[in-house]
Design a protein around this motif. Structure first.
Motif, mmCIF file in Angstrom:
data_model
loop_
_atom_site.group_PDB
_atom_site.id
_atom_site.type_symbol
_atom_site.label_atom_id
_atom_site.label_comp_id
_atom_site.label_asym_id
_atom_site.label_seq_id
_atom_site.Cartn_x
_atom_site.Cartn_y
_atom_site.Cartn_z
ATOM 1 N N ASP A 135 0.799 -1.224 0.000
ATOM 2 C CA ASP A 135 0.000 0.000 0.000
ATOM 3 C C ASP A 135 0.833 1.277 0.000
ATOM 4 N N ILE A 136 2.145 1.149 -0.177
ATOM 5 C CA ILE A 136 2.993 2.349 -0.261
ATOM 6 C C ILE A 136 3.778 2.297 -1.566
ATOM 7 N N CYS A 137 4.955 1.697 -1.557
ATOM 8 C CA CYS A 137 5.821 1.744 -2.743
ATOM 9 C C CYS A 137 5.291 0.923 -3.911
ATOM 10 N N VAL A 138 4.697 -0.225 -3.643
ATOM 11 C CA VAL A 138 4.122 -1.008 -4.735
ATOM 12 C C VAL A 138 2.943 -0.233 -5.325
ATOM 13 N N LEU A 139 2.118 0.347 -4.474
ATOM 14 C CA LEU A 139 0.966 1.127 -4.930
ATOM 15 C C LEU A 139 1.393 2.326 -5.778
ATOM 16 N N HIS A 140 2.338 3.105 -5.293
ATOM 17 C CA HIS A 140 2.766 4.294 -6.032
ATOM 18 C C HIS A 140 3.436 3.920 -7.354
ATOM 19 N N THR A 141 4.157 2.813 -7.367
ATOM 20 C CA THR A 141 4.739 2.325 -8.617
ATOM 21 C C THR A 141 3.627 1.919 -9.583
ATOM 22 N N ALA A 142 2.593 1.264 -9.071
ATOM 23 C CA ALA A 142 1.468 0.839 -9.911
ATOM 24 C C ALA A 142 0.739 2.038 -10.508
ATOM 25 N N VAL A 143 0.520 3.063 -9.715
ATOM 26 C CA VAL A 143 -0.163 4.260 -10.220
ATOM 27 C C VAL A 143 0.650 4.887 -11.349
ATOM 28 N N ASP A 144 1.953 5.024 -11.157
ATOM 29 C CA ASP A 144 2.786 5.597 -12.219
ATOM 30 C C ASP A 144 2.832 4.692 -13.444
ATOM 31 N N ALA A 145 2.911 3.379 -13.232
ATOM 32 C CA ALA A 145 2.908 2.450 -14.367
ATOM 33 C C ALA A 145 1.611 2.602 -15.157
ATOM 34 N N TYR A 146 0.512 2.701 -14.463
ATOM 35 C CA TYR A 146 -0.791 2.897 -15.102
ATOM 36 C C TYR A 146 -0.789 4.191 -15.922
ATOM 37 N N ASN A 147 -0.338 5.287 -15.311
ATOM 38 C CA ASN A 147 -0.326 6.586 -15.992
ATOM 39 C C ASN A 147 0.629 6.615 -17.180
ATOM 40 N N LEU A 148 1.642 5.761 -17.170
ATOM 41 C CA LEU A 148 2.598 5.672 -18.284
ATOM 42 C C LEU A 148 2.155 4.661 -19.346
ATOM 43 N N GLY A 149 1.040 3.992 -19.120
ATOM 44 C CA GLY A 149 0.487 3.101 -20.133
ATOM 45 C C GLY A 149 0.936 1.655 -20.069
ATOM 46 N N TYR A 150 1.559 1.236 -18.982
ATOM 47 C CA TYR A 150 1.977 -0.161 -18.844
ATOM 48 C C TYR A 150 0.788 -1.014 -18.414
ATOM 49 N N GLN A 151 0.747 -2.247 -18.909
ATOM 50 C CA GLN A 151 -0.198 -3.237 -18.392
ATOM 51 C C GLN A 151 0.395 -3.755 -17.088
ATOM 52 N N ILE A 152 -0.452 -3.936 -16.088
ATOM 53 C CA ILE A 152 0.035 -4.255 -14.741
ATOM 54 C C ILE A 152 -0.510 -5.598 -14.268
ATOM 55 N N THR A 153 0.395 -6.405 -13.725
ATOM 56 C CA THR A 153 0.040 -7.628 -13.015
ATOM 57 C C THR A 153 0.582 -7.489 -11.604
ATOM 58 N N VAL A 154 -0.172 -7.916 -10.629
ATOM 59 C CA VAL A 154 0.308 -7.954 -9.248
ATOM 60 C C VAL A 154 0.144 -9.385 -8.756
ATOM 61 N N TYR A 155 1.245 -9.951 -8.252
ATOM 62 C CA TYR A 155 1.196 -11.292 -7.673
ATOM 63 C C TYR A 155 0.811 -11.163 -6.200
#
Length: 183
Positions: A135-155
């Motif tokens: 809920d901190i670094c993984v979350l913020h990385t996911a938000v930026d990945a989303y905004n940059l257009g990456y498809q995201i998978t979380v294990y």
């Protein structure tokens, strides 16, 4: 189907070990084997394994986290070393051209780093996120990945945080707000 790159975020002694400065404790310790298994799976498939790792200067008056958290992940300290099995895995694979450890100084692995450029140079369009804190670094990385257009998978079995509530909230946010695939 594997993403193009596996990111193992902040899996250090300070965030995972029992006596770490900001430890997620047992939930984070329990994912160690899963992280190594995923890293091996990605390497065997010819994919990228990237370890964005938090780094700080003790008592930095200019860093916003200094006022929020205990000193952690200080460069060249025990706290910044990768935790347990992942540390052994990294030392065994650190010269593999598909493995990269990178410094980061903010929650997001993209903030102030070359991660986006590095991924695009390698034709990466999808990222799998693992590590701590969900809920901190993984979350913020996911938000930026989303905004940059990456498809995201979380294990789900390869991320951890300090509270069960934070874990549940973040996993739901990844899925319902960022369109992430949760495995």
């Amino acid at each position: 189907m594997l993403a193009d790159a596996l990111l193992i975020i902040d899996y250090t002694n300070d965030f995972v070990a029992r006596h770490g400065a900001l430890t997620c404790g047992e939930p984070a310790q329990k994912i160690a084997a899963n992280l190594v298994q995923l890293a091996n799976q990605y390497l065997e498939a010819g994919k990228w394994v990237i370890l964005p790792t938090d780094v700080h200067v003790a008592d930095d008056p200019y860093h916003p986290e200094t006022k929020l958290f205990a000193t952690h992940n200080v460069r060249d300290s025990w706290g910044r070393e990768l935790y347990g099995e992942l540390d052994q895995w990294y030392h065994h694979h650190q010269n593999d051209p598909h493995v990269m450890m990178m410094d980061k100084t903010r929650y997001s692995s993209f903030a102030g780093t070359t991660l986006d450029l590095d991924l695009r140079a390698r034709q990466v369009s999808s990222v799998a996120l693992t590590g701590v804190c969900t809920d901190i670094c993984v979350l913020h990385t996911a938000v930026d990945a989303y905004n940059l257009g990456y498809q995201i998978t979380v294990y789900e079995d390869a991320v951890a945080t300090m509270t069960e509530t934070g874990q549940e909230w973040a996993l739901n946010h990844f899925k319902t707000v960022l369109g992430a695939r949760i495995l």
